[in-house]
Design a protein around this motif. Structure first.
Motif, PDB file in Angstrom:
ATOM      1  N   VAL A  71       0.832  -1.205   0.000  1.00 39.95           N
ATOM      2  CA  VAL A  71       0.000   0.000   0.000  1.00 39.95           C
ATOM      3  C   VAL A  71       0.866   1.255   0.000  1.00 39.95           C
ATOM      4  O   VAL A  71       0.637   2.200  -0.778  1.00 39.95           O
ATOM      5  CB  VAL A  71      -0.949  -0.005   1.216  1.00 39.95           C
ATOM      6  N   ALA A  72       1.884   1.278   0.859  1.00 41.04           N
ATOM      7  CA  ALA A  72       2.764   2.451   0.920  1.00 41.04           C
ATOM      8  C   ALA A  72       3.510   2.649  -0.389  1.00 41.04           C
ATOM      9  O   ALA A  72       3.643   3.784  -0.882  1.00 41.04           O
ATOM     10  CB  ALA A  72       3.754   2.292   2.075  1.00 41.04           C
ATOM     11  N   THR A  73       3.996   1.565  -0.979  1.00 40.80           N
ATOM     12  CA  THR A  73       4.729   1.667  -2.244  1.00 40.80           C
ATOM     13  C   THR A  73       3.841   2.197  -3.357  1.00 40.80           C
ATOM     14  O   THR A  73       4.257   3.065  -4.143  1.00 40.80           O
ATOM     15  CB  THR A  73       5.299   0.301  -2.634  1.00 40.80           C
ATOM     16  N   LEU A  74       2.612   1.701  -3.448  1.00 35.34           N
ATOM     17  CA  LEU A  74       1.708   2.156  -4.498  1.00 35.34           C
ATOM     18  C   LEU A  74       1.327   3.621  -4.310  1.00 35.34           C
ATOM     19  O   LEU A  74       1.289   4.396  -5.281  1.00 35.34           O
ATOM     20  CB  LEU A  74       0.456   1.282  -4.522  1.00 35.34           C
ATOM     21  N   LEU A  75       1.056   4.019  -3.074  1.00 36.52           N
ATOM     22  CA  LEU A  75       0.670   5.409  -2.825  1.00 36.52           C
ATOM     23  C   LEU A  75       1.804   6.371  -3.177  1.00 36.52           C
ATOM     24  O   LEU A  75       1.600   7.353  -3.901  1.00 36.52           O
ATOM     25  CB  LEU A  75       0.259   5.585  -1.363  1.00 36.52           C
ATOM     26  N   VAL A  76       2.995   6.077  -2.689  1.00 36.98           N
ATOM     27  CA  VAL A  76       4.133   6.966  -2.951  1.00 36.98           C
ATOM     28  C   VAL A  76       4.507   6.925  -4.430  1.00 36.98           C
ATOM     29  O   VAL A  76       4.756   7.971  -5.048  1.00 36.98           O
ATOM     30  CB  VAL A  76       5.331   6.573  -2.074  1.00 36.98           C
ATOM     31  N   GLY A  77       4.554   5.733  -5.009  1.00 35.23           N
ATOM     32  CA  GLY A  77       4.936   5.617  -6.410  1.00 35.23           C
ATOM     33  C   GLY A  77       3.968   6.326  -7.344  1.00 35.23           C
ATOM     34  O   GLY A  77       4.392   7.041  -8.262  1.00 35.23           O
ATOM     35  N   CYS A  78       2.660   6.155  -7.111  1.00 36.26           N
ATOM     36  CA  CYS A  78       1.664   6.811  -7.965  1.00 36.26           C
ATOM     37  C   CYS A  78       1.685   8.329  -7.767  1.00 36.26           C
ATOM     38  O   CYS A  78       1.557   9.096  -8.739  1.00 36.26           O
ATOM     39  CB  CYS A  78       0.272   6.256  -7.673  1.00 36.26           C
ATOM     40  N   ALA A  79       1.834   8.775  -6.523  1.00 35.73           N
ATOM     41  CA  ALA A  79       1.875  10.212  -6.263  1.00 35.73           C
ATOM     42  C   ALA A  79       3.072  10.864  -6.955  1.00 35.73           C
ATOM     43  O   ALA A  79       2.948  11.933  -7.570  1.00 35.73           O
ATOM     44  CB  ALA A  79       1.929  10.465  -4.755  1.00 35.73           C
ATOM     45  N   LEU A  80       4.230  10.233  -6.886  1.00 33.91           N
ATOM     46  CA  LEU A  80       5.407  10.793  -7.540  1.00 33.91           C
ATOM     47  C   LEU A  80       5.312  10.689  -9.059  1.00 33.91           C
ATOM     48  O   LEU A  80       5.851  11.543  -9.779  1.00 33.91           O
ATOM     49  CB  LEU A  80       6.664  10.091  -7.046  1.00 33.91           C
ATOM     50  N   ALA A  81       4.634   9.662  -9.559  1.00 38.30           N
ATOM     51  CA  ALA A  81       4.433   9.568 -11.009  1.00 38.30           C
ATOM     52  C   ALA A  81       3.591  10.734 -11.516  1.00 38.30           C
ATOM     53  O   ALA A  81       3.886  11.330 -12.562  1.00 38.30           O
ATOM     54  CB  ALA A  81       3.764   8.237 -11.354  1.00 38.30           C
ATOM     55  N   VAL A  82       2.543  11.072 -10.768  1.00 35.29           N
ATOM     56  CA  VAL A  82       1.735  12.232 -11.142  1.00 35.29           C
ATOM     57  C   VAL A  82       2.550  13.517 -11.019  1.00 35.29           C
ATOM     58  O   VAL A  82       2.464  14.418 -11.867  1.00 35.29           O
ATOM     59  CB  VAL A  82       0.466  12.298 -10.268  1.00 35.29           C
ATOM     60  N   LEU A  83       3.383  13.579  -9.968  1.00 34.19           N
ATOM     61  CA  LEU A  83       4.222  14.767  -9.793  1.00 34.19           C
ATOM     62  C   LEU A  83       5.174  14.950 -10.968  1.00 34.19           C
ATOM     63  O   LEU A  83       5.432  16.086 -11.397  1.00 34.19           O
ATOM     64  CB  LEU A  83       5.015  14.643  -8.485  1.00 34.19           C
ATOM     65  N   LEU A  84       5.701  13.872 -11.508  1.00 40.55           N
ATOM     66  CA  LEU A  84       6.611  13.964 -12.640  1.00 40.55           C
ATOM     67  C   LEU A  84       5.957  14.616 -13.854  1.00 40.55           C
ATOM     68  O   LEU A  84       6.647  15.229 -14.678  1.00 40.55           O
ATOM     69  CB  LEU A  84       7.129  12.573 -13.021  1.00 40.55           C
ATOM     70  N   THR A  85       4.652  14.448 -13.975  1.00 37.50           N
ATOM     71  CA  THR A  85       3.956  15.064 -15.108  1.00 37.50           C
ATOM     72  C   THR A  85       3.651  16.534 -14.871  1.00 37.50           C
ATOM     73  O   THR A  85       3.203  17.222 -15.791  1.00 37.50           O
ATOM     74  CB  THR A  85       2.637  14.323 -15.382  1.00 37.50           C
ATOM     75  N   ARG A  86       3.908  17.034 -13.650  1.00 42.14           N
ATOM     76  CA  ARG A  86       3.550  18.415 -13.313  1.00 42.14           C
ATOM     77  C   ARG A  86       4.769  19.330 -13.209  1.00 42.14           C
ATOM     78  O   ARG A  86       4.606  20.541 -13.139  1.00 42.14           O
ATOM     79  CB  ARG A  86       2.796  18.449 -11.975  1.00 42.14           C
ATOM     80  N   ILE A  87       5.986  18.779 -13.166  1.00 41.72           N
ATOM     81  CA  ILE A  87       7.173  19.596 -12.951  1.00 41.72           C
ATOM     82  C   ILE A  87       7.958  19.726 -14.254  1.00 41.72           C
ATOM     83  O   ILE A  87       7.727  19.000 -15.221  1.00 41.72           O
ATOM     84  CB  ILE A  87       8.074  18.999 -11.844  1.00 41.72           C
ATOM     85  N   ARG A  88       8.904  20.640 -14.248  1.00 40.52           N
ATOM     86  CA  ARG A  88       9.702  20.905 -15.433  1.00 40.52           C
ATOM     87  C   ARG A  88      10.745  19.823 -15.664  1.00 40.52           C
ATOM     88  O   ARG A  88      10.935  18.930 -14.839  1.00 40.52           O
ATOM     89  CB  ARG A  88      10.366  22.280 -15.313  1.00 40.52           C
ATOM     90  N   ALA A  89      11.448  19.960 -16.785  1.00 39.98           N
ATOM     91  CA  ALA A  89      12.344  18.898 -17.227  1.00 39.98           C
ATOM     92  C   ALA A  89      13.491  18.657 -16.251  1.00 39.98           C
ATOM     93  O   ALA A  89      13.803  17.508 -15.918  1.00 39.98           O
ATOM     94  CB  ALA A  89      12.892  19.228 -18.618  1.00 39.98           C
ATOM     95  N   VAL A  90      14.142  19.734 -15.773  1.00 36.09           N
ATOM     96  CA  VAL A  90      15.304  19.555 -14.902  1.00 36.09           C
ATOM     97  C   VAL A  90      14.926  18.921 -13.567  1.00 36.09           C
ATOM     98  O   VAL A  90      15.539  17.929 -13.143  1.00 36.09           O
ATOM     99  CB  VAL A  90      16.039  20.895 -14.700  1.00 36.09           C
ATOM    100  N   PRO A  91      13.930  19.445 -12.843  1.00 37.43           N
ATOM    101  CA  PRO A  91      13.532  18.754 -11.598  1.00 37.43           C
ATOM    102  C   PRO A  91      13.054  17.330 -11.854  1.00 37.43           C
ATOM    103  O   PRO A  91      13.304  16.437 -11.021  1.00 37.43           O
ATOM    104  CB  PRO A  91      12.403  19.633 -11.054  1.00 37.43           C
ATOM    105  N   ARG A  92      12.398  17.104 -12.978  1.00 43.80           N
ATOM    106  CA  ARG A  92      11.951  15.748 -13.294  1.00 43.80           C
ATOM    107  C   ARG A  92      13.144  14.819 -13.484  1.00 43.80           C
ATOM    108  O   ARG A  92      13.142  13.680 -12.995  1.00 43.80           O
ATOM    109  CB  ARG A  92      11.078  15.766 -14.545  1.00 43.80           C
ATOM    110  N   LEU A  93      14.175  15.281 -14.160  1.00 42.05           N
ATOM    111  CA  LEU A  93      15.371  14.468 -14.371  1.00 42.05           C
ATOM    112  C   LEU A  93      16.061  14.171 -13.039  1.00 42.05           C
ATOM    113  O   LEU A  93      16.501  13.040 -12.799  1.00 42.05           O
ATOM    114  CB  LEU A  93      16.328  15.187 -15.316  1.00 42.05           C
ATOM    115  N   VAL A  94      16.150  15.177 -12.159  1.00 41.64           N
ATOM    116  CA  VAL A  94      16.785  14.981 -10.858  1.00 41.64           C
ATOM    117  C   VAL A  94      16.023  13.943 -10.042  1.00 41.64           C
ATOM    118  O   VAL A  94      16.611  13.037  -9.426  1.00 41.64           O
ATOM    119  CB  VAL A  94      16.878  16.318 -10.098  1.00 41.64           C
TER     120      VAL A  94
END
Length: 281
Positions: A71-94
């Motif tokens: 449950v923890a892995t899915l919640l964190v992984g999905c939340a960060l996956a959505v975050l990757l679609t919302r941030i710019r290229a450099v922070p996404r790469l980092v």
């Protein structure tokens, strides 16, 4: 496909056969050294195992611990996956590089680092949180929580990368239409993205269940072999203790067979769900 089948047979089928065979025998250090003959026990090892109250306690702890990790892995992984679609290229790469670094770190190395971070004498976490000499590995639940954090740290990148790839495959027109209709980000995820990502979410869920149910290295390293009086044992560590610490190889093999059957049942459920999903599509 014959060469591949032969290779798989040698690496998978034969070891599983030996595991099942030993689980039906009396196979201890005496039999290994040749001091006593090997005798057939039938289901005797399984009767001994199922009659042991500690086995059921460890099984329950394994199921609860694996469920919390998934449950923890899915919640964190999905939340960060959505975050990757919302941030710019450099922070996404980092963020991607940091996550992949955690994913690529060997389990024993990551576990050792986490033990140092939470060490009551030299670890920086206790000093930052003002916990003094609090020992995370002394209490049962705090030790399980510490191991959960390490498992989460090394597991969420797989979910994040997989779900992020699935999100990028969703047509932007669909997401834009939902936004124009006034849907919030949470509603877009729940009503648009999650249904379209269901096959991917199903795959990462089943794989996470299998991985977390078989956790060994993190528990063994971070709790020093299962915690005080075995309070942090999971099935894999319990099987190791029975087979190698107590030289009861037949009981250890029986535990391995039980784990194999449980994971096989989970896999069959996964295949059935995937087949149903294919029929609906």
């Amino acid at each position: 496909m014959l060469p591949a089948l032969v290779l798989l047979g040698g690496l998978l089928v034969y070891p599983i056969y030996q595991l099942g065979l030993i689980s039906f025998l009396e196979y201890t250090q005496a039999q290994v050294s040749g001091g006593e003959p090997t005798t057939f026990q039938g289901l005797g090892n399984y009767a001994t195992l199922f009659g042991d109250g500690q086995f059921w306690q460890v099984l329950l702890a394994t199921v609860v611990f694996a469920a919390a990790c998934v449950v923890a892995t899915l919640l964190v992984g999905c939340a960060l996956a959505v975050l990757l679609t919302r941030i710019r290229a450099v922070p996404r790469l980092v963020l991607m590089l940091a996550a992949l670094g955690a994913w690529a770190t060997p389990a024993i190395t990551g576990s050792t680092v986490w033990v140092f971070l939470f060490d009551p004498d030299f670890g920086p976490v206790n000093r930052v949180l003002g916990l003094g000499d609090f020992s995370w590995t002394y209490g049962r639940y705090s030790a399980f929580a510490l191991v959960l954090l390490e498992v989460l740290w090394c597991s969420f990148p797989f979910v994040m990368v997989t779900v992020y790839a699935g999100i990028r495959a969703i047509p932007t027109e669909v997401l834009e239409a939902a936004a124009l209709d006034g849907a919030s980000q949470w509603r877009i995820w729940r009503s648009v993205m999650a249904p379209m990502l269901r096959p991917i979410l199903l795959v990462v869920t089943i794989q996470s269940i299998i991985w977390d149910f078989k956790v060994f290295t993190q528990i063994y390293v971070m709790t020093n072999g299962g915690g005080i009086a075995g309070q942090n044992l999971v099935l894999n560590v319990y099987a190791y203790q029975k087979a190698f610490a107590s030289s009861q190889y037949s009981l250890g093999s029986a535990i391995g067979v039980v784990m194999l059957l449980i994971l096989l049942a989970v896999t069959l459920v996964y295949l059935r769900l995937m087949r149903r999903r294919g029929e609906e599509l």
